[in-house]
Design a protein around this motif. Structure first.
Motif, PDB file in Angstrom:
ATOM      1  N   THR A  61       0.919  -1.148   0.124  1.00  0.00           N
ATOM      2  CA  THR A  61       0.026   0.046  -0.008  1.00  0.00           C
ATOM      3  C   THR A  61       0.802   1.100  -0.044  1.00  0.00           C
ATOM      4  O   THR A  61       1.942   1.275   0.569  1.00  0.00           O
ATOM      5  N   ARG A  62       0.362   2.221  -0.586  1.00  0.00           N
ATOM      6  CA  ARG A  62       1.140   3.742  -0.604  1.00  0.00           C
ATOM      7  C   ARG A  62       0.748   4.512   0.565  1.00  0.00           C
ATOM      8  O   ARG A  62       1.198   5.241   0.896  1.00  0.00           O
ATOM      9  N   ASP A  63      -0.530   3.949   1.277  1.00  0.00           N
ATOM     10  CA  ASP A  63      -0.823   4.786   2.130  1.00  0.00           C
ATOM     11  C   ASP A  63      -0.179   4.864   3.553  1.00  0.00           C
ATOM     12  O   ASP A  63       0.084   3.467   3.848  1.00  0.00           O
ATOM     13  N   THR A  64      -0.053   5.389   4.738  1.00  0.00           N
ATOM     14  CA  THR A  64       0.249   5.279   6.031  1.00  0.00           C
ATOM     15  C   THR A  64      -1.086   4.731   6.881  1.00  0.00           C
ATOM     16  O   THR A  64      -0.815   4.095   8.051  1.00  0.00           O
ATOM     17  N   THR A  65      -2.206   5.035   6.497  1.00  0.00           N
ATOM     18  CA  THR A  65      -3.375   4.736   7.126  1.00  0.00           C
ATOM     19  C   THR A  65      -3.986   3.572   6.171  1.00  0.00           C
ATOM     20  O   THR A  65      -4.584   4.095   5.130  1.00  0.00           O
ATOM     21  N   TYR A  66      -4.217   2.631   6.792  1.00  0.00           N
ATOM     22  CA  TYR A  66      -4.996   1.527   6.290  1.00  0.00           C
ATOM     23  C   TYR A  66      -5.301   0.426   7.228  1.00  0.00           C
ATOM     24  O   TYR A  66      -5.128   0.388   8.359  1.00  0.00           O
ATOM     25  N   TYR A  67      -6.229  -0.451   6.808  1.00  0.00           N
ATOM     26  CA  TYR A  67      -6.714  -1.576   7.436  1.00  0.00           C
ATOM     27  C   TYR A  67      -6.488  -2.853   7.010  1.00  0.00           C
ATOM     28  O   TYR A  67      -6.432  -3.067   5.673  1.00  0.00           O
ATOM     29  N   LEU A  68      -6.229  -3.879   7.826  1.00  0.00           N
ATOM     30  CA  LEU A  68      -5.980  -5.164   7.220  1.00  0.00           C
ATOM     31  C   LEU A  68      -7.049  -6.476   7.852  1.00  0.00           C
ATOM     32  O   LEU A  68      -7.499  -5.960   9.113  1.00  0.00           O
ATOM     33  N   PHE A  69      -7.547  -7.082   7.198  1.00  0.00           N
ATOM     34  CA  PHE A  69      -8.478  -8.023   7.547  1.00  0.00           C
ATOM     35  C   PHE A  69      -8.276  -9.428   7.317  1.00  0.00           C
ATOM     36  O   PHE A  69      -7.392  -9.961   6.416  1.00  0.00           O
ATOM     37  N   TRP A  70      -8.910 -10.251   7.848  1.00  0.00           N
ATOM     38  CA  TRP A  70      -8.939 -11.521   7.758  1.00  0.00           C
ATOM     39  C   TRP A  70     -10.357 -12.424   7.760  1.00  0.00           C
ATOM     40  O   TRP A  70     -11.269 -11.847   8.462  1.00  0.00           O
ATOM     41  N   TYR A  71     -10.932 -12.856   6.805  1.00  0.00           N
ATOM     42  CA  TYR A  71     -12.241 -13.486   6.380  1.00  0.00           C
ATOM     43  C   TYR A  71     -12.012 -14.835   6.299  1.00  0.00           C
ATOM     44  O   TYR A  71     -10.968 -15.312   5.669  1.00  0.00           O
ATOM     45  N   LYS A  72     -13.027 -15.395   6.859  1.00  0.00           N
ATOM     46  CA  LYS A  72     -13.118 -17.208   6.630  1.00  0.00           C
ATOM     47  C   LYS A  72     -14.381 -17.253   5.874  1.00  0.00           C
ATOM     48  O   LYS A  72     -15.475 -16.750   5.843  1.00  0.00           O
ATOM     49  N   GLN A  73     -14.183 -18.133   4.621  1.00  0.00           N
ATOM     50  CA  GLN A  73     -15.278 -18.555   3.812  1.00  0.00           C
ATOM     51  C   GLN A  73     -15.721 -19.859   3.705  1.00  0.00           C
ATOM     52  O   GLN A  73     -14.654 -20.892   3.203  1.00  0.00           O
ATOM     53  N   PRO A  74     -16.588 -20.335   4.643  1.00  0.00           N
ATOM     54  CA  PRO A  74     -16.737 -22.008   4.590  1.00  0.00           C
ATOM     55  C   PRO A  74     -17.456 -22.162   3.335  1.00  0.00           C
ATOM     56  O   PRO A  74     -17.725 -21.292   2.496  1.00  0.00           O
ATOM     57  N   PRO A  75     -17.658 -23.501   2.982  1.00  0.00           N
ATOM     58  CA  PRO A  75     -18.445 -24.102   1.590  1.00  0.00           C
ATOM     59  C   PRO A  75     -19.668 -23.319   1.472  1.00  0.00           C
ATOM     60  O   PRO A  75     -20.011 -23.276   0.513  1.00  0.00           O
ATOM     61  N   SER A  76     -20.288 -22.943   2.491  1.00  0.00           N
ATOM     62  CA  SER A  76     -21.611 -22.109   2.478  1.00  0.00           C
ATOM     63  C   SER A  76     -21.338 -20.791   1.520  1.00  0.00           C
ATOM     64  O   SER A  76     -22.356 -20.314   0.784  1.00  0.00           O
ATOM     65  N   GLY A  77     -20.280 -20.464   1.556  1.00  0.00           N
ATOM     66  CA  GLY A  77     -19.834 -19.090   0.728  1.00  0.00           C
ATOM     67  C   GLY A  77     -20.118 -17.750   1.723  1.00  0.00           C
ATOM     68  O   GLY A  77     -19.462 -16.917   1.216  1.00  0.00           O
ATOM     69  N   GLU A  78     -20.683 -17.757   2.807  1.00  0.00           N
ATOM     70  CA  GLU A  78     -20.847 -16.656   3.220  1.00  0.00           C
ATOM     71  C   GLU A  78     -19.653 -16.243   3.997  1.00  0.00           C
ATOM     72  O   GLU A  78     -18.827 -17.192   4.534  1.00  0.00           O
ATOM     73  N   LEU A  79     -19.158 -14.930   3.975  1.00  0.00           N
ATOM     74  CA  LEU A  79     -17.812 -14.728   4.738  1.00  0.00           C
ATOM     75  C   LEU A  79     -18.111 -14.263   6.229  1.00  0.00           C
ATOM     76  O   LEU A  79     -18.867 -13.747   6.442  1.00  0.00           O
ATOM     77  N   VAL A  80     -17.007 -14.953   6.895  1.00  0.00           N
ATOM     78  CA  VAL A  80     -17.099 -14.490   8.209  1.00  0.00           C
ATOM     79  C   VAL A  80     -15.678 -13.777   8.851  1.00  0.00           C
ATOM     80  O   VAL A  80     -14.780 -14.075   8.270  1.00  0.00           O
ATOM     81  N   PHE A  81     -16.264 -12.859   9.181  1.00  0.00           N
ATOM     82  CA  PHE A  81     -15.289 -11.808   9.643  1.00  0.00           C
ATOM     83  C   PHE A  81     -14.430 -12.506  11.056  1.00  0.00           C
ATOM     84  O   PHE A  81     -15.070 -12.864  11.665  1.00  0.00           O
ATOM     85  N   LEU A  82     -13.056 -12.201  10.860  1.00  0.00           N
ATOM     86  CA  LEU A  82     -12.422 -12.405  11.934  1.00  0.00           C
ATOM     87  C   LEU A  82     -11.615 -11.523  12.568  1.00  0.00           C
ATOM     88  O   LEU A  82     -11.575 -11.368  13.781  1.00  0.00           O
ATOM     89  N   ILE A  83     -10.897 -10.623  11.799  1.00  0.00           N
ATOM     90  CA  ILE A  83     -10.302  -9.315  12.625  1.00  0.00           C
ATOM     91  C   ILE A  83     -10.225  -8.322  11.475  1.00  0.00           C
ATOM     92  O   ILE A  83      -9.949  -8.550  10.451  1.00  0.00           O
ATOM     93  N   ARG A  84     -10.137  -7.128  12.246  1.00  0.00           N
ATOM     94  CA  ARG A  84      -9.678  -5.892  11.557  1.00  0.00           C
ATOM     95  C   ARG A  84      -8.699  -5.278  12.379  1.00  0.00           C
ATOM     96  O   ARG A  84      -8.825  -5.230  13.534  1.00  0.00           O
ATOM     97  N   ARG A  85      -7.607  -4.879  11.502  1.00  0.00           N
ATOM     98  CA  ARG A  85      -6.666  -4.341  12.457  1.00  0.00           C
ATOM     99  C   ARG A  85      -6.177  -3.053  11.565  1.00  0.00           C
ATOM    100  O   ARG A  85      -5.956  -3.152  10.487  1.00  0.00           O
ATOM    101  N   ASN A  86      -6.035  -1.945  12.378  1.00  0.00           N
ATOM    102  CA  ASN A  86      -5.521  -0.555  11.652  1.00  0.00           C
ATOM    103  C   ASN A  86      -3.848  -0.632  11.642  1.00  0.00           C
ATOM    104  O   ASN A  86      -3.212  -1.319  12.530  1.00  0.00           O
ATOM    105  N   SER A  87      -3.557   0.039  10.773  1.00  0.00           N
ATOM    106  CA  SER A  87      -1.868   0.210  10.517  1.00  0.00           C
ATOM    107  C   SER A  87      -1.331   0.737  11.641  1.00  0.00           C
ATOM    108  O   SER A  87      -0.062   0.711  11.546  1.00  0.00           O
TER     109      SER A  87
END
Lengths: 115, 120
Positions: free
Chosen positions: A27-53
């Motif tokens: 990224t070129r920015d100093t402010t950003y967010y990082l995420f992890w998502y889990k996607q089981p076979p059903s397809g729905e995204l499951v939020f795991l974490i959000r972390r700021n820079s």
């Protein structure tokens, strides 16, 4: 330009083993967010974490832990004592609040936990 | 957490027809919603950013005349796939940004459950 790289396409481990999923971002920015998502076979995204820079503290949530290192532009995810229910596709992602906050996803890592 | 719904969850249509997919934020007002497309065993690719009351912003390579987006209210965005063809078969996911979400560590964008489109 913003980019998220998950070099591991597919991982298989035996149940109860620990497993780490790698994520490297650009990224070129100093402010950003990082995420992890889990996607089981059903397809729905499951939020795991959000972390700021600005917060490099490592996070632990039960069997899940995250290691954020700005020096290497990495945000790795570790599952300890893996379970069959952890089998899914895991996506690392990045958003930049000054670019509409849209989330850009890595290609994902398909995790198989073998009984 | 906040809930975002999508309707329908599944749609099968004939080639050449148009299909409308709805994305609703159920307990918050979303000035911005996003539409993603995911082909089998691939990642989610952002198609467009939908802002309430204005035209959507499309990502490079996404045909705006084929994928019509309307964000007419703070709780509803629609994606219409016009003259659908088999290559448009995909999993379409929307997300809605909650501008009132708390800060660090919390989810600020909520994803819908997705809509599977199959064009025959």
């Amino acid at each position: 330009a913003q980019k998220v790289t998950q070099a591991q396409t597919e991982i298989s481990v035996v149940e109860k083993e620990d497993v780490t999923l790698d994520c490297v971002y650009e990224t070129r920015d100093t402010t950003y967010y990082l995420f992890w998502y889990k996607q089981p076979p059903s397809g729905e995204l499951v939020f795991l974490i959000r972390r700021n820079s600005f917060d490099e503290q490592n996070e632990i949530s039960g069997r899940y832990s995250w290691n954020f290192q700005k020096s290497t532009s990495s945000f790795n995810f570790t599952i300890t004592a893996s379970q069959v229910v952890d089998s899914a596709v895991y996506f690392c992602a990045l958003s930049e609040p000054y670019r509409d906050d849209k989330i850009i996803f890595g290609k994902g890592t398909r995790l198989h936990i073998l009984p | 957490g906040a809930v975002v719904s999508q309707h329908p969850s599944w749609v099968i249509c004939k080639s050449g027809t148009s299909v409308k997919i709805e994305c609703r934020s159920l307990d918050f007002q979303a000035t911005t919603m996003f539409w993603y497309r995911q082909f089998p065993k691939q990642s989610l690719m952002l198609m467009a950013t939908s802002n309430e009351g204005s035209k959507a912003t499309y990502e490079q390579g996404v045909e705006k005349d084929k994928f019509l987006i309307n964000h007419a209210s703070l709780t509803l965005s629609t994606l219409t796939v016009t003259s659908a063809h088999p290559e448009d078969s995909s999993f379409y996911i929307c997300s809605a940004r909650d501008p009132t979400s708390p800060g660090t560590g919390k989810e600020t964008q909520y994803f819908g459950p997705g809509t599977r489109l199959l064009v025959l």
